[in-house]
Design an enzyme around this catalytic site. Structure first.
Site, PDB file in Angstrom:
ATOM      1  N   LYS A  87       0.140   4.275  -0.365  1.00 23.83           N
ATOM      2  CA  LYS A  87      -0.512   5.474   0.183  1.00 23.83           C
ATOM      3  C   LYS A  87      -0.263   6.679  -0.739  1.00 23.83           C
ATOM      4  O   LYS A  87      -0.146   6.488  -1.954  1.00 23.83           O
ATOM      5  CB  LYS A  87      -0.051   5.726   1.626  1.00 23.83           C
ATOM      6  CG  LYS A  87      -0.221   4.463   2.490  1.00 23.83           C
ATOM      7  CD  LYS A  87      -0.081   4.697   3.957  1.00 23.83           C
ATOM      8  CE  LYS A  87      -0.269   3.381   4.689  1.00 23.83           C
ATOM      9  NZ  LYS A  87      -0.233   3.515   6.138  1.00 23.83           N
TER      10      LYS A  87
ATOM     11  N   SER B 191       3.358  -1.838  10.451  1.00 22.14           N
ATOM     12  CA  SER B 191       4.806  -1.892  10.693  1.00 22.14           C
ATOM     13  C   SER B 191       5.411  -3.265  10.416  1.00 22.14           C
ATOM     14  O   SER B 191       6.297  -3.725  11.133  1.00 22.14           O
ATOM     15  CB  SER B 191       5.127  -1.427  12.114  1.00 22.14           C
ATOM     16  OG  SER B 191       4.694  -0.090  12.288  1.00 22.14           O
TER      17      SER B 191
ATOM     18  N   GLY C 194       2.337   2.518  10.793  1.00 23.18           N
ATOM     19  CA  GLY C 194       3.291   3.611  10.649  1.00 23.18           C
ATOM     20  C   GLY C 194       3.935   4.046  11.951  1.00 23.18           C
ATOM     21  O   GLY C 194       4.571   5.100  12.014  1.00 23.18           O
TER      22      GLY C 194
ATOM     23  N   GLU D 253      -5.419  -4.794  10.494  1.00 24.70           N
ATOM     24  CA  GLU D 253      -4.415  -3.764  10.742  1.00 24.70           C
ATOM     25  C   GLU D 253      -4.742  -3.025  12.037  1.00 24.70           C
ATOM     26  O   GLU D 253      -5.586  -2.109  12.031  1.00 24.70           O
ATOM     27  CB  GLU D 253      -4.395  -2.762   9.589  1.00 24.70           C
ATOM     28  CG  GLU D 253      -4.072  -3.391   8.247  1.00 24.70           C
ATOM     29  CD  GLU D 253      -3.486  -2.374   7.281  1.00 24.70           C
ATOM     30  OE1 GLU D 253      -2.374  -2.613   6.798  1.00 24.70           O
ATOM     31  OE2 GLU D 253      -4.123  -1.340   7.029  1.00 24.70           O
TER      32      GLU D 253
ATOM     33  N   HIS E 141      -9.525   1.109   4.694  1.00 21.22           N
ATOM     34  CA  HIS E 141      -8.279   1.353   5.420  1.00 21.22           C
ATOM     35  C   HIS E 141      -8.579   2.311   6.582  1.00 21.22           C
ATOM     36  O   HIS E 141      -9.403   3.221   6.435  1.00 21.22           O
ATOM     37  CB  HIS E 141      -7.217   1.951   4.487  1.00 21.22           C
ATOM     38  CG  HIS E 141      -5.861   1.968   5.118  1.00 21.22           C
ATOM     39  ND1 HIS E 141      -5.500   2.923   6.033  1.00 21.22           N
ATOM     40  CD2 HIS E 141      -4.814   1.118   5.016  1.00 21.22           C
ATOM     41  CE1 HIS E 141      -4.271   2.664   6.457  1.00 21.22           C
ATOM     42  NE2 HIS E 141      -3.831   1.573   5.856  1.00 21.22           N
TER      43      HIS E 141
ATOM     44  N   ASN F 172       0.864  -1.182   0.000  1.00 27.27           N
ATOM     45  CA  ASN F 172       0.000   0.000   0.000  1.00 27.27           C
ATOM     46  C   ASN F 172       0.904   1.237   0.000  1.00 27.27           C
ATOM     47  O   ASN F 172       1.450   1.604   1.034  1.00 27.27           O
ATOM     48  CB  ASN F 172      -0.885  -0.053   1.258  1.00 27.27           C
ATOM     49  CG  ASN F 172      -1.713   1.206   1.435  1.00 27.27           C
ATOM     50  OD1 ASN F 172      -1.818   2.030   0.520  1.00 27.27           O
ATOM     51  ND2 ASN F 172      -2.307   1.359   2.606  1.00 27.27           N
TER      52      ASN F 172
ATOM     53  N   GLU G 200      -7.082   4.768   7.675  1.00 24.04           N
ATOM     54  CA  GLU G 200      -6.889   6.192   7.345  1.00 24.04           C
ATOM     55  C   GLU G 200      -8.119   6.737   6.625  1.00 24.04           C
ATOM     56  O   GLU G 200      -8.490   7.905   6.803  1.00 24.04           O
ATOM     57  CB  GLU G 200      -5.613   6.365   6.496  1.00 24.04           C
ATOM     58  CG  GLU G 200      -4.363   6.154   7.353  1.00 24.04           C
ATOM     59  CD  GLU G 200      -3.142   5.621   6.625  1.00 24.04           C
ATOM     60  OE1 GLU G 200      -3.105   5.657   5.389  1.00 24.04           O
ATOM     61  OE2 GLU G 200      -2.225   5.131   7.320  1.00 24.04           O
TER      62      GLU G 200
HETATM   63  P1  PGA Z   1       2.769   0.493   7.637  1.00 28.75           P
HETATM   64  O1  PGA Z   1       1.309   0.646   6.998  1.00 28.75           O
HETATM   65  O2  PGA Z   1       3.334  -0.819   7.109  1.00 28.75           O
HETATM   66  O3  PGA Z   1       3.526   1.670   7.169  1.00 28.75           O
HETATM   67  O4  PGA Z   1       2.582   0.436   9.126  1.00 28.75           O
HETATM   68  C1  PGA Z   1       0.465  -0.449   6.797  1.00 28.75           C
HETATM   69  C2  PGA Z   1      -0.840   0.017   6.217  1.00 28.75           C
HETATM   70  O5  PGA Z   1      -1.345   1.063   6.641  1.00 28.75           O
HETATM   71  O6  PGA Z   1      -1.395  -0.632   5.325  1.00 28.75           O
END
Ligand code: PGA
Length: 249
Positions: free
Chosen positions: A11, A212, A173, A167, A95, A9, A97
């Site tokens: 983003k 992460s 992140g 997640e 997601h 992903n 976000e």
């Molecule tokens: P990250 O994000 O690996 O940077 O923690 C995962 C995601 O949001 O899909």
């Protein structure tokens, strides 16, 4: 049959030029990979050009979102039909976000999932609790609701096309990863909920871990029986790291 999947992903990162370079490196380095399906989810503006680079490689092309309406006066939105028209095969839906910054409710997400499926796109449906919810020991309840209010409203044939990504919001992140045991606990719980509605078909659902995930921790997390891969954010922006994660199976 349940398959192992590692999805990147991206983003809102990379210019088109950088994205094309990244996907070309990913293709190059993925040549000796076996027993894992790779998927990349670049921004909308990169889908056509990155899609051209992965054509015929077996790497899947995903969007990071799709509209909740089929067409019409929705300025700035991109429909599932438009995505299908440029050979997008997957769409990340729900997601955290999107849920948090764009107020996407389970009701909206169900509309998105239905439109994706109606256009032959497999949803990568994200679920997960935030830190408060985990600290208050409400994570099971939160995830159950996210699944029941969306996935339970799809029919059996459509259900087979859905990929789930667990997640935990507190791990995205942040550098904090769920332990392999925490991931397994939730993944097996998700499968149990799914099997109540969809029976044995839930055995075939790929459930990915996200938050992460890195080359250093992927092997341990992926070794768990109900963890079928990862949804990778930050580490998918580096082809070496992304492929190292995919080689963790
Ligand atoms: P990250 O994000 O690996 O940077 O923690 C995962 C995601 O949001 O899909």
């Amino acid at each position: 049959m349940r398959i192992n999947i590692v999805a990147g992903n991206w983003k809102m990162n990379t210019t088109v030029e950088e994205g094309v370079k990244l996907v070309s490196e990913t293709v190059e380095k993925s040549k000796d990979l076996s027993n894992v399906k790779l998927i990349v989810a670049p921004p909308f503006t990169h889908l056509a050009s990155t899609g051209a680079k992965i054509k015929g490689t077996g790497i899947g092309l995903s969007s990071q979102n799709c509209a909740s309406e089929a067409k019409g006066a929705y300025t700035g939105e991109v429909s599932a039909e438009m995505l299908a028209g440029i050979n997008v095969e997957y769409a990340i839906i729900g997601h955290s976000e999107r849920r948090e910054y764009y107020n996407e409710s389970n009701e909206i997400l169900l509309k998105k999932i239905k439109l994706a499926l109606a256009n032959g796109i497999s949803p990568i449906f994200c679920v997960g609790e935030n830190l408060n919810e985990r600290e208050e020991n409400r994570h099971f309840e939160v995830i159950k609701k996210q699944i029941e209010e969306v996935v339970f409203y799809t029919d059996e044939n459509d259900f087979e096309k859905i990929i789930i990504a667990y997640e935990p919001v507190w791990a995205i992140g942040t550098g904090k990863t769920a332990t392999a045991e925490q991931a397994q606990e939730i993944h097996s719980y998700i499968r149990k909920i799914l099997s109540k509605k969809f029976g044995k078909k839930a055995e075939n659902t790929s459930i990915l871990y996200g938050g992460s995930c890195k080359p250093e921790n992927a092997k341990e997390i992926f070794s768990k029986p109900d963890v079928d891969g990862g949804l990778i954010g930050g580490a998918s922006l580096n082809a070496d790291d992304f492929i190292a994660i995919a080689k963790s199976f």
